[in-house]
Design a protein around this motif. Structure first.
Motif, PDB file in Angstrom:
ATOM      1  N   ILE A 200     -24.124 -78.362  -3.483  1.00  0.00           N
ATOM      2  CA  ILE A 200     -24.858 -77.106  -3.592  1.00  0.00           C
ATOM      3  C   ILE A 200     -25.640 -76.826  -2.318  1.00  0.00           C
ATOM      4  N   GLN A 201     -25.836 -75.543  -2.026  1.00  0.00           N
ATOM      5  CA  GLN A 201     -26.722 -75.118  -0.945  1.00  0.00           C
ATOM      6  C   GLN A 201     -27.671 -74.063  -1.491  1.00  0.00           C
ATOM      7  N   ILE A 202     -28.956 -74.320  -1.363  1.00  0.00           N
ATOM      8  CA  ILE A 202     -29.982 -73.367  -1.773  1.00  0.00           C
ATOM      9  C   ILE A 202     -30.222 -72.417  -0.612  1.00  0.00           C
ATOM     10  N   ILE A 203     -30.055 -71.127  -0.864  1.00  0.00           N
ATOM     11  CA  ILE A 203     -30.224 -70.128   0.195  1.00  0.00           C
ATOM     12  C   ILE A 203     -31.648 -69.597   0.216  1.00  0.00           C
ATOM     13  N   ASP A 204     -32.147 -69.184  -0.939  1.00  0.00           N
ATOM     14  CA  ASP A 204     -33.541 -68.756  -1.067  1.00  0.00           C
ATOM     15  C   ASP A 204     -33.959 -68.937  -2.517  1.00  0.00           C
ATOM     16  N   ASN A 205     -35.035 -68.239  -2.919  1.00  0.00           N
ATOM     17  CA  ASN A 205     -35.577 -68.500  -4.248  1.00  0.00           C
ATOM     18  C   ASN A 205     -34.759 -67.940  -5.402  1.00  0.00           C
ATOM     19  N   ASN A 206     -33.679 -67.234  -5.121  1.00  0.00           N
ATOM     20  CA  ASN A 206     -32.807 -66.823  -6.244  1.00  0.00           C
ATOM     21  C   ASN A 206     -31.320 -66.842  -5.909  1.00  0.00           C
ATOM     22  N   LYS A 207     -30.961 -67.303  -4.733  1.00  0.00           N
ATOM     23  CA  LYS A 207     -29.547 -67.348  -4.349  1.00  0.00           C
ATOM     24  C   LYS A 207     -29.119 -68.773  -4.019  1.00  0.00           C
ATOM     25  N   ILE A 208     -27.995 -69.183  -4.597  1.00  0.00           N
ATOM     26  CA  ILE A 208     -27.407 -70.475  -4.277  1.00  0.00           C
ATOM     27  C   ILE A 208     -25.903 -70.326  -4.167  1.00  0.00           C
ATOM     28  N   ILE A 209     -25.293 -71.223  -3.406  1.00  0.00           N
ATOM     29  CA  ILE A 209     -23.836 -71.353  -3.366  1.00  0.00           C
ATOM     30  C   ILE A 209     -23.524 -72.784  -3.758  1.00  0.00           C
ATOM     31  N   TYR A 210     -22.570 -72.957  -4.650  1.00  0.00           N
ATOM     32  CA  TYR A 210     -22.265 -74.314  -5.083  1.00  0.00           C
ATOM     33  C   TYR A 210     -20.763 -74.481  -5.271  1.00  0.00           C
ATOM     34  N   SER A 211     -20.335 -75.749  -5.279  1.00  0.00           N
ATOM     35  CA  SER A 211     -18.933 -76.051  -5.545  1.00  0.00           C
ATOM     36  C   SER A 211     -18.828 -76.834  -6.841  1.00  0.00           C
ATOM     37  N   LYS A 212     -17.726 -76.622  -7.524  1.00  0.00           N
ATOM     38  CA  LYS A 212     -17.417 -77.347  -8.751  1.00  0.00           C
ATOM     39  C   LYS A 212     -15.909 -77.442  -8.859  1.00  0.00           C
ATOM     40  N   ASP A 213     -15.395 -78.683  -8.928  1.00  0.00           N
ATOM     41  CA  ASP A 213     -13.956 -78.902  -9.053  1.00  0.00           C
ATOM     42  C   ASP A 213     -13.173 -78.208  -7.937  1.00  0.00           C
ATOM     43  N   GLN A 214     -13.677 -78.343  -6.699  1.00  0.00           N
ATOM     44  CA  GLN A 214     -13.008 -77.802  -5.500  1.00  0.00           C
ATOM     45  C   GLN A 214     -12.899 -76.274  -5.522  1.00  0.00           C
ATOM     46  N   LYS A 215     -13.829 -75.632  -6.189  1.00  0.00           N
ATOM     47  CA  LYS A 215     -13.964 -74.172  -6.163  1.00  0.00           C
ATOM     48  C   LYS A 215     -15.396 -73.847  -5.781  1.00  0.00           C
ATOM     49  N   ILE A 216     -15.579 -72.732  -5.060  1.00  0.00           N
ATOM     50  CA  ILE A 216     -16.901 -72.354  -4.568  1.00  0.00           C
ATOM     51  C   ILE A 216     -17.391 -71.104  -5.306  1.00  0.00           C
ATOM     52  N   TYR A 217     -18.677 -71.122  -5.653  1.00  0.00           N
ATOM     53  CA  TYR A 217     -19.270 -70.026  -6.421  1.00  0.00           C
ATOM     54  C   TYR A 217     -20.588 -69.585  -5.793  1.00  0.00           C
ATOM     55  N   TYR A 218     -20.882 -68.301  -5.996  1.00  0.00           N
ATOM     56  CA  TYR A 218     -22.193 -67.758  -5.650  1.00  0.00           C
ATOM     57  C   TYR A 218     -22.947 -67.492  -6.941  1.00  0.00           C
ATOM     58  N   TYR A 219     -24.213 -67.904  -6.978  1.00  0.00           N
ATOM     59  CA  TYR A 219     -25.006 -67.727  -8.190  1.00  0.00           C
ATOM     60  C   TYR A 219     -26.356 -67.134  -7.832  1.00  0.00           C
ATOM     61  N   ASN A 220     -26.698 -66.055  -8.517  1.00  0.00           N
ATOM     62  CA  ASN A 220     -28.002 -65.419  -8.368  1.00  0.00           C
ATOM     63  C   ASN A 220     -28.768 -65.645  -9.658  1.00  0.00           C
ATOM     64  N   THR A 221     -29.945 -66.224  -9.566  1.00  0.00           N
ATOM     65  CA  THR A 221     -30.699 -66.573 -10.768  1.00  0.00           C
ATOM     66  C   THR A 221     -31.139 -65.343 -11.561  1.00  0.00           C
ATOM     67  N   ASN A 222     -31.047 -64.151 -10.951  1.00  0.00           N
ATOM     68  CA  ASN A 222     -31.405 -62.923 -11.662  1.00  0.00           C
ATOM     69  C   ASN A 222     -30.241 -62.366 -12.477  1.00  0.00           C
ATOM     70  N   LYS A 223     -29.055 -63.003 -12.344  1.00  0.00           N
ATOM     71  CA  LYS A 223     -27.873 -62.516 -13.053  1.00  0.00           C
ATOM     72  C   LYS A 223     -27.356 -63.614 -13.986  1.00  0.00           C
ATOM     73  N   PRO A 224     -26.612 -63.229 -15.024  1.00  0.00           N
ATOM     74  CA  PRO A 224     -26.228 -64.209 -16.058  1.00  0.00           C
ATOM     75  C   PRO A 224     -25.058 -65.120 -15.716  1.00  0.00           C
ATOM     76  N   SER A 225     -24.246 -64.775 -14.717  1.00  0.00           N
ATOM     77  CA  SER A 225     -23.046 -65.576 -14.474  1.00  0.00           C
ATOM     78  C   SER A 225     -22.776 -65.735 -12.986  1.00  0.00           C
ATOM     79  N   ALA A 226     -21.993 -66.776 -12.647  1.00  0.00           N
ATOM     80  CA  ALA A 226     -21.640 -67.046 -11.261  1.00  0.00           C
ATOM     81  C   ALA A 226     -20.442 -66.206 -10.844  1.00  0.00           C
ATOM     82  N   GLN A 227     -20.319 -65.981  -9.545  1.00  0.00           N
ATOM     83  CA  GLN A 227     -19.189 -65.254  -8.980  1.00  0.00           C
ATOM     84  C   GLN A 227     -18.394 -66.193  -8.081  1.00  0.00           C
ATOM     85  N   LYS A 228     -17.096 -66.205  -8.262  1.00  0.00           N
ATOM     86  CA  LYS A 228     -16.249 -67.099  -7.480  1.00  0.00           C
ATOM     87  C   LYS A 228     -16.041 -66.537  -6.076  1.00  0.00           C
ATOM     88  N   ILE A 229     -16.050 -67.448  -5.097  1.00  0.00           N
ATOM     89  CA  ILE A 229     -15.741 -67.099  -3.715  1.00  0.00           C
ATOM     90  C   ILE A 229     -14.348 -67.639  -3.425  1.00  0.00           C
TER      91      ILE A 229
END
Length: 262
Positions: A200-229
Motif C-alpha cells: 500500500i501507498q498512503i497519498i494523503d488523508n483520504n487517498k491510497i493506492i494498494y495492491s491485492k493479488d497482483q492487481k492495483i486499486y485506488y481507494y478514497n476513504t470518502n467513497k464506498p468502493s475501490a477503483q481498479k487501475i
C-alpha cells in the motif's frame, strides 16, 4: 419492449462497471538493474537500492550513497528531493542526504537524552522529522537543528503496520486496517477502515493506492468502493505514485503511467 429493457439494463451494468476503473496512459519505460525500487520524487528522479547502496538517477546524471557501517537500508523517505532521510534499523539511525546524496547529518535514537527506538519516521516541516518511538509507543517531532525531541501523542493502542508522511501530517495503518493521521500540532484523526491489501501507498488523508493479488486499486476513504487501475501487467514487484505519475517496477523495468486520481 422486453428486449429493449434487457439491453438497457445491460448497458447500465457495463457503464457502472467501467466507472470502477481509473484511466491511465503509458508514458515511457526504462530498464534498471536493481534490488529494490524506491520511487520517483517531485522532480522525476528515480531512486533504487542496489547492493545496499542508494542510487538516484535523473535524466542525465546518477548519484550514489553507501554506508556499510550502518548495516542494511530499511527505508528511504523521498518527500523532499533536497533532503532525503534514510533509516538503518540495525543501528537505530537516520541519515540525512542532500540532493546529490551527500551525507549532511546522522541521527541516532540511542544518543537521545532519553533514548528512543525508531520504528517509523518521515520528513516534516521546519527542520523536523517525524519519529515513532517503539519504547514509549508515542509519536514525536525531532528538530535536527536544535536537537530537541517533542512528543506530540499519547501511547498508540495498536502496532503500526504501514506508515507515510508529508510536511504537516504523519499517517499510519494498524493491523486491524484502521487508518489514522496526526498533525504537527498533535491532533489525531481516525480516518476509517481500509480494504485488505498486500502492499500500500498512503497519498494523503483520504487517498491510497494498494495492491491485492497482483492487481492495483485506488481507494478514497470518502467513497464506498475501490477503483481498479488497469496496468495490463500480470505481475509486478512494486508500484509508486507521485505527482500524477504511477511507476510500476517489474522485471528490472520501470514503466511510467500518467494517472488522474478523482
Amino acid at each position: 419492449m422486453r428486449n429493449f429493457i434487457l439491453f438497457f439494463s445491460l448497458l447500465l451494468n457495463i457503464t457502472s462497471w467501467s466507472q470502477e476503473y481509473v484511466s491511465i496512459q503509458q508514458l515511457d519505460s526504462t530498464k534498471f538493474k536493481v534490488d529494490e525500487y524506491i520511487g520517483k520524487d517531485n522532480l522525476k528522479n528515480d531512486y533504487f537500492i542496489y547492493k545496499n547502496a542508494i542510487k538516484k538517477k535523473s535524466a542525465d546524471q546518477e548519484y550514489e550513497y553507501q554506508n556499510l557501517s550502518l548495516g542494511n537500508i530499511e527505508k528511504i523517505c523521498i518527500t523532499n528531493p533536497l533532503q532525503l532521510v534514510v533509516f538503518y534499523e540495525d543501528f537505530n539511525a537516520l541519515v540525512l542526504l542532500d540532493n546529490q546524496l551527500n551525507e549532511t547529518q546522522k541521527i541516532y535514537g540511542n544518543k537521545f537524552e532519553t533514548p528512543i527506538k525508531i520504528e517509523a519516521f518521515g520528513l516534516a516541516s521546519q527542520n523536523q522529522v517525524w519519529l515513532y518511538d517503539g519504547f514509549l509507543q508515542k509519536i514525536s517531532l525531532y528538530n535536527f537543528k536544535s536537537n530537541i525531541n517533542k512528543i506530540i501523542s499519547t501511547p498508540l493502542n495498536t502496532e503500526i503496520k504501514e506508515y507515510s508522511s508529508d510536511y504537516n501530517n504523519f499517517y499510519w495503518i494498524t493491523k486491524e486496517l484502521d487508518f489514522f493521521s496526526i498533525s504537527i500540532f498533535g491532533k489525531i484523526k481516525n480516518i476509517g477502515k481500509i480494504p485488505e491489501y498486500d502492499s500500500i501507498q498512503i497519498i494523503d488523508n483520504n487517498k491510497i493506492i494498494y495492491s491485492k493479488d497482483q492487481k492495483i486499486y485506488y481507494y478514497n476513504t470518502n467513497k464506498p468502493s475501490a477503483q481498479k487501475i488497469d496496468i495490463n501487467k500480470k505481475s509486478f514487484e512494486k508500484f509508486f505514485f507521485n505527482n500524477g505519475i504511477l511507476s510500476i517496477f517489474t522485471d528490472n523495468q520501470i514503466i511510467n503511467y500518467k494517472i488522474d486520481l478523482p
